[in-house]
Design an enzyme around this catalytic site. Structure first.
Site, short mmCIF file in Angstrom:
data_model
loop_
_atom_site.label_atom_id
_atom_site.label_comp_id
_atom_site.label_asym_id
_atom_site.label_seq_id
_atom_site.Cartn_x
_atom_site.Cartn_y
_atom_site.Cartn_z
N CYS A 2 -10.35 0.50 7.58
CA CYS A 2 -9.75 1.80 7.91
C CYS A 2 -10.37 2.94 7.09
O CYS A 2 -10.47 4.07 7.56
CB CYS A 2 -8.25 1.76 7.66
N GLU A 11 0.86 -1.20 0.00
CA GLU A 11 0.00 0.00 0.00
C GLU A 11 0.89 1.25 0.00
O GLU A 11 0.75 2.14 0.82
CB GLU A 11 -0.89 0.00 1.24
#
Ligand code: FUB
Ligand code: ZN
Length: 657
Positions: free
Chosen positions: A423, A327
């Protein structure tokens, strides 16, 4: 204004039609929906587990807190940072209650604060995974544990909830938590000389300092900022002592310090690398602490990273973090469109970081990036129904590629209701719910208006500013300034980069040419009432990327005002890669109130479509068979994937640029 009275903002109410819809949606749909999700009510609909931390059928986040509080029994469920889904929900609620009061929502939030207080250990510690299932490992594997990350998210929520509702308990929990962290970490002998693998605590402690003015929190934030990257063996030592393969995320043990943005002290870092959200949360705290501490070295470091991201690693939509592997950021000018990660959290945190940069320095480029995020990269993270979210935000998507190319499996074509690693949902909602904090910055006697979001704002000394307009669809912005005590101040207005070549401004009906400094116009205000009208350039722009961006060579994107557009297969015949924009295209623009909750649509007939080949050979010595005239319909990027699952592209070829 008398020298001793400092300008300050008291209240900002957003009236913009565009943003009121979103903010009411957050209050009426997203918050109740997310509440159900974290309470394990309702179905979790994960459309693409590859971009969601895997598949899960429930959250367990509130249940974990109940177990830690002794109100239920069982084991912890989910990621070690599962608590943060509750905290970000609470933070969203804190902001929502200020513009959309709802007694039921407040009751749920108060109940949640009580639950969190009960779950907190007497010494202030709170991370339910460790409390429930591994108390002997507290603070022993910080590379992966997310303990300070989780507590940082609570501190942010607690501060916001206290400020919004006056709930003292919410703030007390945060202070007790910070006290616990301060007892365990710092330069003093006997304390842990280290930091969390995932930054967040830095920005949270800086916020706690602003609210309490307790310097301990600021010093601790600065400690975490300056300590990062000093001891390259810190994580390894802890891992060994904790049992080398006792990992939470095995792949993160040997990934290297670059991933953690901990390979060097921050003052030596030259670019953004590693996990994008980690870099951006860290830099948000960095820029905040640098300002409060007047620390030029830290400020320079923040500028270095911000400039690297914006000038070399950011997609035109504001998305950041180019690769799904980790990521993460990759390297300068590497901006592939169809494997892009562009996590929603990364765009949201880019807005956080940039807000801190703008508070440090009035420069239009910072307002430009906040605008880019809120109208494009961050906003695409949430569906028009407020109840579905993207984790990854690509600039080019194809359902077949996502299904059959493993390198593109993280690209979802439809937003999910929730994720195993959830998230992103409450990150985008807390940003939208707090947008009123993103409209003005004040330095000495200057009030800067840096976003074109209609609002009614009240400042001290009776000053009121009313901004009206129908932005982002219309470029006419009006300000009515009331200044009953004829206080002397200067009003700054950001001129966006996309309108610098063509804008006009009138003060009390007269055309003026005020100074433009760093893309900000400064207008002295001396009268009781002042009317300012600004006209921005709303022509459609064709945008080209820097020649170093190999992915976009001979391609262009379409932008009008702050809105970056895309082609979707719903409106244009697939494959979209066949389209070529004419050399000097002319565009039409029309607002369609019934489409995608009301969007401005851009169309052109100055386009071509590469015709089918005459035979089926894969390679040929022949010239292309020909082109057909084509009509193209562009919709705003943020609104894509709200209809059928079809191809989408932001960049398209242009003939002889
Ligand atoms: O590690 C906690 C959060 O989960 C990160 O901020 C996101 O990028 C996701 O990995
Ligand atoms: Zn996220």
């Amino acid at each position: 204004m008398d020298e001793l009275t400092k300008l300050s903002v008291n209240d900002v109410q957003i009236t913009s039609t565009f943003w009121k819809r979103y903010r009411d949606l957050i209050a009426e749909e997203s918050v109740p929906f997310q509440w159900d999700m974290i309470n394990d009510k309702g179905k979790m609909d994960v459309t693409n587990a590859a971009a969601a931390g895997g598949a899960a059928d429930h959250s367990g986040a509130i249940e974990n807190l109940k177990i830690a509080a002794g109100r239920a029994e069982g084991h912890h469920f989910g990621y070690p940072f599962q608590d943060t889904d509750v905290y970000k929900w609470l933070q969203t609620v804190a902001y929502v209650l200020k513009y959309h009061f709802d007694p039921k929502m407040k009751e749920e939030a108060d109940w949640t604060v009580d639950l969190i207080a009960d779950a907190q250990d007497d010494d202030g510690y709170l991370s339910t995974y460790f409390q429930i299932d591994a108390p002997q490992r507290k603070f022993k594997r910080l590379q992966q544990s997310h303990e300070l990350y989780s507590m940082g998210h609570y501190i942010e929520a607690g501060v916001a909830y206290y400020e919004s509702t006056g709930n003292q308990k919410a703030l007390d929990i945060a202070e007790k938590m910070a006290g616990c962290i301060n007892n365990h970490f710092g330069p003093e002998d006997g304390k842990i000389h280290g930091y969390d693998g995932h930054p967040e605590i830095e920005l949270a402690l800086a916020k706690l300092y602003e609210t309490t003015k307790n310097k301990t929190y600021l010093n601790l934030a600065k400690y975490f900022i300056t300590e990062r990257g000093q001891d390259l063996h810190f994580f390894d030592r802890q891992n060994k002592a904790d049992g080398i393969d006792n990992d939470f995320f095995p792949e993160l043990r040997t990934i290297g310090d670059r991933y953690y943005f901990a390979d060097k002290p921050i003052t030596e870092q030259k670019d953004a690398h590693g996990h994008a959200v980690r870099v951006l949360y860290f830099c948000t705290g960095l820029a905040h602490v640098a300002r409060v501490e007047h620390d030029d070295k830290l400020l320079k470091a923040a500028n270095t990273i911000w400039n690297d991201i914006v000038k070399k690693q950011m997609y035109i939509t504001g998305n950041v973090g180019q690769t799904a592997t980790g990521e993460a950021f990759t390297y300068d000018y590497d901006l592939p469109n169809d494997t892009d990660y562009g996590e929603t959290c990364a765009s949201v945190s880019m807005a956080f970081f940039t807000k801190q940069m703008l508070a440090n320095e009035f420069n239009g480029q910072f307002g430009d990036i906040i605008e880019k995020e809120i109208f494009n990269g961050a906003l695409s993270g949430i569906a028009l129904d407020g109840k579905h979210y993207f984790y990854a935000n690509p600039l080019e998507a194809d359902p077949l590629a996502s299904k059959l190319n493993p390198g593109k499996k993280h690209i979802a074509l439809r937003r999910s209701s929730w994720f195993a690693c959830a998230c992103c949902p409450a990150n985008i909602t807390r940003l939208i719910a707090s947008l009123d904090q993103y409209l003005y910055e004040i330095h000495d006697d200057v009030i800067l208006s840096h976003q074109f979001i209609a609002n009614d704002a009240k400042f001290n000394d009776g000053i009121e500013i009313k901004q009206t307009g129908n932005f982002p669809w219309d470029g006419n912005i009006d300000y009515a300034i009331t200044n009953p005590n004829t206080s002397k101040f200067t009003f700054g207005i950001r001129i966006p980069a996309w309108s610098l070549d063509n804008y006009s401004i009138k003060v009390n009906g007269k055309e003026v040419e005020p100074d433009l400094k760093e893309n900000v116009l400064y207008i002295p205000i001396n009268d009781k009432t002042t009317a300012i009208s600004l006209e921005l350039n709303m022509n459609v722009h064709v945008v080209r990327a820097n020649a170093n961006v190999s992915a976009d060579i001979m391609k262009v994107a379409v932008q009008r005002g702050p809105i970056v557009y895309c082609l979707e297969g719903v409106d244009n015949e697939e494959p979209l890669s066949r389209y070529v924009l004419g050399q000097k295209p002319s565009f039409d623009y029309n607002y369609q109130s019934k489409l995608l909750n009301g969007v401005g649509v851009v169309t052109t007939d100055d386009a071509y479509r590469i015709a089918d080949d005459s035979d089926d050979s894969l390679y040929t010595f022949d010239r292309p068979k020909g082109v057909e005239k084509a009509h193209l319909e562009f919709i705003p990027y943020y609104a894509w994937a709200n209809r059928d699952e079809k191809q989408m592209t932001v960049w398209l070829h242009q003939s002889e640029i």
